[in-house]
Design an enzyme around this catalytic site. Structure first.
Site: not given
Length: 616
Positions: A267, A303
């Site tokens: 993330d 990400e």
């Protein structure tokens, strides 16, 4: 076969010799282990090393026992490397013997990334029960649909009974609201038996705001020289950083080795503060690639808001040097503007000719590859990416972020014309990109996915107020009464409204959407995957009056080259174009009136694809 990832911290089962407990707490001159077993609770002083490690071995301790650490001020804290915390993040940790689980699909070797069709899901809202077991029961449906990889939103133990997962504080403990570690392993095992990979979303850029006790006994874990929205950043580059970096290395390897996950989605790496070299992300990726048991396929997906194409580079054999792929928000944003007409916030960067930008994104990957971004104040954004394999881009029409970060959590199927959404979905699913569906998207789900959590007291009030204030800059929520309609993240109803309504599939429009998705994935699996197993590249693309066309060159493992031709009509009227070479493999909403010889006609929302063998 059982699997164990050995770690230098946490509770480690020693068989007949009991359990070793180990914690790095350099600020503590002493620590006490509070152990709860069959004979009740007892306290044991721990030996301290000069480096700040505290250790105790209890010959009578066993799997299933509870334990905590008592700090010098009397505060009881859980183990930051707890494998299981059934009484939530403030309660005692429980000793787990990972060797107790016998894998049923022990011969699983994963799948190459060229075969990935990703399905993102949140365990708590994917089913009415919201559990690992209930998700496992739905796996045959996903396998039959054509999904080859499920991606679980973060599972690290979070405060309360419900959360997206990005507020995790015990990074090695699957949240007990979903089930036990053994039930999570059974979910992974069942997916493998059905031929599906399982990826796990992990968060290495911050800890959640409630239940993180590291500040109390190990402030070295944070570096005040870097400030983030969550306070001092995790210390990846200051004094004592090696121990902290090892903590995250082990976390990545733990999920890959002990739970046999097929990969990680990391993330928001752009929010990680680390000025050292090597940077923590390439270092973690190298550890993942080099770990034991890597005869199977393992993948790392990023990400990264910075569009750093260099992190997706390949070597001469086509293997990733750092990461396998990255979420492609650029394509999503262009598609969203094209389908919905919204241009607020970061969508402003895609407001000009969105259909053309969607076409370019499918052709090359990122849209921002170094040019100025108006949303970012005109600063250059991104790196050139045209040389990268298109499968390095995970592309989609929606994700938990792009749905849940809306004030009301609306999905694209509830915001735009259904036939155009289905056409855009077909383009993504049949392109050489790595496609991803967000749970329920396959049947045109309109259930909202809203931001939810389960905080209490002042923190709950601050989160609810902050959520509403965040949207005050949008015209639709400038009025206080409009902002008051934004759901309270802590209200259990917000969570319940976000659960998938599987009964929607009984309705005709959802059955039709599911049939379209199933057919597109069948074309991808049966006709396209074999043709691009050795790679692909973009040859040509065009955009004229809403008619988008692409041609890609594909390479099979046997050296055979093919060309994939794809066209989609997002214009306001029917469109026609010269028929590309090859045999037709897919059509959606073709124009029914007679066509001139050698032409194809598409109604609005129509899609057409052909495949031909390239000349040698």
């Amino acid at each position: 076969m059982s699997t164990v990832h050995a770690m230098p911290f946490g509770a480690h089962c020693l068989g007949a010799r009991g359990v070793r407990f180990r914690l790095w707490a350099p600020e503590m001159s002493s620590l006490v282990l509070v152990h709860s077993g069959a004979d009740g609770a007892s306290e044991y002083p721990m030996a301290r090393s000069a480096e700040g490690w505290h250790e105790a071995t209890l010959p009578h301790a066993r799997a299933g026992d509870g334990y905590q650490y008592r700090l010098t001020d009397g505060l009881l804290v859980p183990d930051p490397a707890s494998r299981y915390n059934p009484h939530d993040v403030h309660g005692p940790s429980v000793v787990v013997d990972p060797s107790a689980y016998e894998w049923q699909c022990a011969q699983w070797r994963g799948r190459p990334w060229s075969e990935a069709v990703v399905y993102e899901l949140h365990v708590g809202t994917f089913t009415p029960e919201g559990s690992f077991d209930a998700a496992r029961d739905r796996l045959p449906y996903l396998a039959d649909l054509g999904v080859t990889a499920i991606e679980l939103m973060p599972l690290a133990d979070f405060p309360g009974r419900r959360n997206w997962g990005y507020d995790g504080v015990l990074l090695f403990a699957p949240d007990a609201s979903y089930g036990t570690p053994e039930q999570l392993k059974a979910l992974v095992d069942a997916a493998h038996a059905l031929g599906m990979m399982v990826l796990l979303d992990v968060v290495y850029n911050h800890f959640g705001p409630d239940g993180n006790y590291l500040h109390a006994y190990c402030p070295q874990f944070f570096n005040p020289a870097h400030q983030t929205p969550w306070g001092a950043a995790i210390n990846f580059d200051g004094p004592d950083a090696r121990t902290i970096r090892d903590f995250f290395h082990h976390n990545a390897l733990y999920w890959i080795e002990e739970y046999r996950f097929d990969g990680l989605r990391v993330d928001a790496i752009h929010a990680i503060c680390d000025e050292s070299r090597p940077w923590i992300i390439p270092e973690i990726c190298e550890a993942v690639w080099a770990g034991p048991g890597r005869e199977r396929h393992v993948h790392v997906v990023l990400e990264n808001d910075r569009n750093q194409a260099h992190l997706l580079e390949r070597n001469a054999q086509g293997q990733p040097l750092v990461a396998t792929a990255q979420w492609n928000d650029d394509l999503h944003h262009a598609a969203h503007v094209m389908l919905s007409g919204e241009t607020d916030g970061y969508y402003a960067d895609f407001a000009q000719r969105p259909a053309e930008q969607f076409a370019l994104a499918l052709a090359q990957g990122f849209l921002y590859t170094g040019q100025p971004s108006p949303f970012r104040g005109g600063k250059p954004h991104g790196e050139p990416c045209a040389h990268l394999p298109l499968q390095a881009f995970v592309s989609y029409l929606q994700t938990h972020d792009q749905v849940g970060n809306r004030a009301l959590g609306e999905r694209i199927d509830a915001l735009a014309t259904p036939m155009l959404v289905q056409a855009a979905r077909a383009c993504v699913l049949m392109s050489p990109h790595t496609p991803m569906l967000f749970m329920g998207e396959e049947f045109g789900c309109t259930t909202p996915f809203q931001f939810f959590c389960d905080f209490s007291g002042d923190l709950a009030a601050a989160v609810a107020a902050g959520r509403r204030a965040e949207f005050g800059r949008f015209a639709a929520f400038a009025d206080p009464a409009a902002r008051a309609r934004i759901p309270d993240p802590n209200d259990e109803e917000t969570f319940m409204h976000s659960k998938l309504r599987w009964s929607d599939m009984d309705q005709a429009q959802h059955q039709q959407a599911l049939a379209h998705t199933r057919r597109q994935l069948a074309v991808r699996r049966e006709q396209l995957m074999p043709c691009w197993a050795a790679g692909c590249s973009s040859l040509d693309w065009s955009s004229e009056n809403g008619l988008l066309q692409w041609t890609w060159q594909l390479r099979a493992r046997d050296g055979q080259r093919s060309r994939l031709h794809l066209a989609a009509n997002f214009g306001g009227i029917a469109a026609r174009f010269p028929r590309p070479p090859g045999h037709e493999i897919y059509r959606l909403r073709p124009q029914t009136e007679a066509m001139p010889a050698g032409h194809i006609g598409l109604a609005r929302g129509g899609v057409w694809a052909s495949l031909d063998k390239a000349e040698e």
